[in-house]
Structures are given as C-alpha cells and as structure tokens.
Design a protein around this motif. Sequence first.
Motif, PDB file in Angstrom:
ATOM      1  N   SER A 126       1.061  -0.909   0.012  1.00  0.00           N
ATOM      2  CA  SER A 126      -0.099  -0.087   0.095  1.00  0.00           C
ATOM      3  C   SER A 126       0.830   1.399  -0.037  1.00  0.00           C
ATOM      4  O   SER A 126       0.444   2.356  -0.502  1.00  0.00           O
ATOM      5  N   SER A 127       2.088   1.212   0.972  1.00  0.00           N
ATOM      6  CA  SER A 127       2.884   2.386   0.545  1.00  0.00           C
ATOM      7  C   SER A 127       3.288   2.801  -0.574  1.00  0.00           C
ATOM      8  O   SER A 127       3.495   3.801  -0.804  1.00  0.00           O
ATOM      9  N   GLU A 130       0.279   4.589  -2.190  1.00  0.00           N
ATOM     10  CA  GLU A 130      -0.906   5.682  -1.610  1.00  0.00           C
ATOM     11  C   GLU A 130      -0.915   7.187  -2.126  1.00  0.00           C
ATOM     12  O   GLU A 130      -2.001   7.719  -1.820  1.00  0.00           O
ATOM     13  N   ARG A 146      -6.464  -2.385   1.380  1.00  0.00           N
ATOM     14  CA  ARG A 146      -5.175  -2.194   1.179  1.00  0.00           C
ATOM     15  C   ARG A 146      -4.591  -2.620  -0.137  1.00  0.00           C
ATOM     16  O   ARG A 146      -5.598  -3.487  -0.767  1.00  0.00           O
TER      17      ARG A 146
END
Length: 454
Positions: A126-127, A130, A146
Amino acid sequence: EDSARKVEGGQSAVTYSLDRLGIPLIEVSTEPDIVDEEHAVEVAEKIGSICMLSGYARREVDSIRQDVNMSIGMGRVEIKGVQKLSLIGDFIRYEKKRQESILRAIETVKKRSGGKQIAVKFTDVSSIFEDSSSIIIRSGFKAGNRVYCSLLPKFAGTLKKGDLRIGKEISDVVKAFGLGGIFHSDELPAYGIEEEKISTVYSKLGKQQDDAVLILSSPPSRIGVITSGINSRINKLLSLDLAETRGPRDDGETFFLRPLPGKDRMYPETDIPIKHISAETMDFCRKNIPLEAKELQKELTERYGISEQDAVVLIKSGNMVKFRRIADYYKDARSVARLLLQKIPEIREKSGKEPDENLIMKVLQIAKGENWSRFVMEKAIEISTISGLMGDDLKSEIERQIMSEDDIASFISSGLKDGTLTQKNIIPYLGRSSKKLVDPALAISVFRRMTDQK
C-alpha cells in the motif's frame, strides 16, 4: 426445489430473493450421448417442444432453464441456468475454446517450471500506491482496502496474450469473493497505474522474465481467504482439473460460479415419502403423450374451425390448453382465438395488465347472457381488466361507452334523412355524433338492413 436467487452482491454482503425458494421443479435429464453443440441445441429444442405441446408448461421468464454439462477430457463443466436455446451452441463453443486455451497455457507453464508446485503469497504494498492517481486504487483506499501483490512464477504471457486468458480465470475467483477483480503484469501499465510504481513492485518481488505479477485491492480481513481461493484455482489449472459450475453471460461466454457439487450433496428429500409410480400411471402417461406439432395443428383446425396460422400460434405461445377450455365454453372458437392472440396482447401493451382465465370466463358468461357481439365482448374484457368492474357495474359501463343497436339505428336514420351518411363514412359518423364507441359489424348490419342492401 428451486433455490433463493441472488439479487446483488458486494464486498461484505450478498442479497437473495426468497420468492422462488422451495418451488417444486421438474428436471429432465439426458444421457451423455450428445455429440456436439448443434446436436445439443436440437435435443434442447425437442425437449422444449414436447413440454410446450403438452399444454401445461409455463412460459414466463425463468420458468424453464437449461443446465448444459460438457467435457473435453478435463472434467465436467456445468453451465448453470441457460435460458436462451439459441445460446447453447455459443456456450459450448466458448467452453471448448476456453479449455483448449487453458491446456496450451498450462503446457507452457509446466515446461518452464519443470512441474514444480506454484503458489501465490501476497505482500502489502500500500505504501507504494498511496499517492497513485489511479481512480480504482484511490477508491479502494477510500473503502478501507489495502493494496497487495504477489509473484505468479512462470505464468508470464499466459494471463492475457492472444487467446490465452489465465488472468480471467483468476479474476473470476476474486470476483466470487465480492471484489472487482485483479490487475496483472500481462496488461500493465493500465487503469491509471503509473509505470514507475509497477517497476517498484516488480523490483520488490524480484520478478524474472517468465514470472507474472498479480495486484489487487482488498480488505485486510479477506486477503487470507482470497489467497487460499486463488491458490486453489491455480492448483486446479495446473492439474487440468476444470470441473466446476459456471454461469452464462448474454454474450455467449461463461464465468466461474462455484466448485462442482460432490456426490455427498445428492441425497433424497428426507421429509417426503418416496412416491412409487404404478404400472397404471405409466400406462396412462404412455397413452397421453402429446401429439406432434403438425398433428396437433390439424386437430385444432378441424375441431374448432380456426385457421392454420392461429393454430400454430396458439401452440407455440402456450395458449392451447386455455384456448380449448374457453372455446369449449363460449362456442365461438374464432373469437376466442382472436381474443387470446390479438386482443389480450393489445390490453397488456396498453395497460400493463393482463386478464386471467377466471376474469375472461366471468365476462364471457355475461356476454352470452347479454348476447354481446365480439366487439363488445372484447371491450368488456378490456374494461374489466383495467378497472376491475364486473356484473351490473360492467354492463352499465358498456352501455355508457358503446352505442346500442337502437342508438345506431336512430343516428343512421338521421344521417340518411339529411344526406350526410353513406356506408363509407358510417363508423366515423356514428362516433362523432354519439361520442361513443361503435361496433363496426353491428353498424354495417343495421345500415344495410335499413337501406335494403345485401
């Protein structure tokens, strides 16, 4: 028994309608001796014809459905709930093409992997996404999802290339869990997902040239069961075990519904005693097998004096039994045929309502007592269907809306005296003069009688 039908489904819930739950069904099965798709259509049409010719088969939407079972050596596939006979051949051709495509894809994968076991293991990335501009990814984050990704070793070029569509096989499983599907490396970059983010994911997973990558947006609570479902699907594909239940699409394609039920699901209904069919019942059934269409058509035309065209349409429309009952009571078979094939469809188109047989018989009873013409009888059925009037109220409404024979004679007499009436303009003349509906046959008959015309 029929089951509860699915109305809609989402990530967290599926809504079912109970309106068909428990309705008794009759199932007709064939031996596995149908040789090809054309033969399958022919068999289905023959079974349908026998049911329709019995006169007791319902014709409403969803009242008849076909489950098409087929195999080309990789397990039995059941295509559940086909409603259009014309699409049976399309579904079989699609399934044959789909399975042959899977076979070629899996042969490629096995050649690359040397037969080693392959599985997916999703990682939360997810990072990386984002700040993605992809609408699909952003919508997933907003819903609390996610983003997860996994290698699919040795599957590169089989997920979506030419007629190879393994990605669709995996995506159908994900959709069965209420998600929108998956992204995969054979079609990326796409869907607004930036190329640099895809490269970052590939680097993180250590993707090699023959490897594919899966990316999906999922609630954290469901990623475990989805991973299990995808791995189960991959194992079935690798073992070329394609047995499953699939659903039909309107375009002639199919989609994964659920695993094929096992024999443990097939058990007798424990709450209902077994019904033994007696020799007398079997003998009765053999003696009452429906006539073939041409024989039935001939019988209807000879017994009731209706046209061959009306007989054919009555048989094909499923109105034959109703026609027999009504015509045997009303004794004017041609008017009954016209009522069922022309007037009632007009009423349905006009009002969205349709008279049932009980209403028709009640109005016909009044029509016989009042000696109504066909025109008046049809109008009375229309009025009763739309307004619900019956008995004396219906008679009064007919008197209010339709010219009586005495009124017709009076207006014709006036028209003849002042020279404004001829046989050619009699119907519009009477309508304008009386502001009522006019029975054309009655008006012509009265006019000819009053003017001594034959």
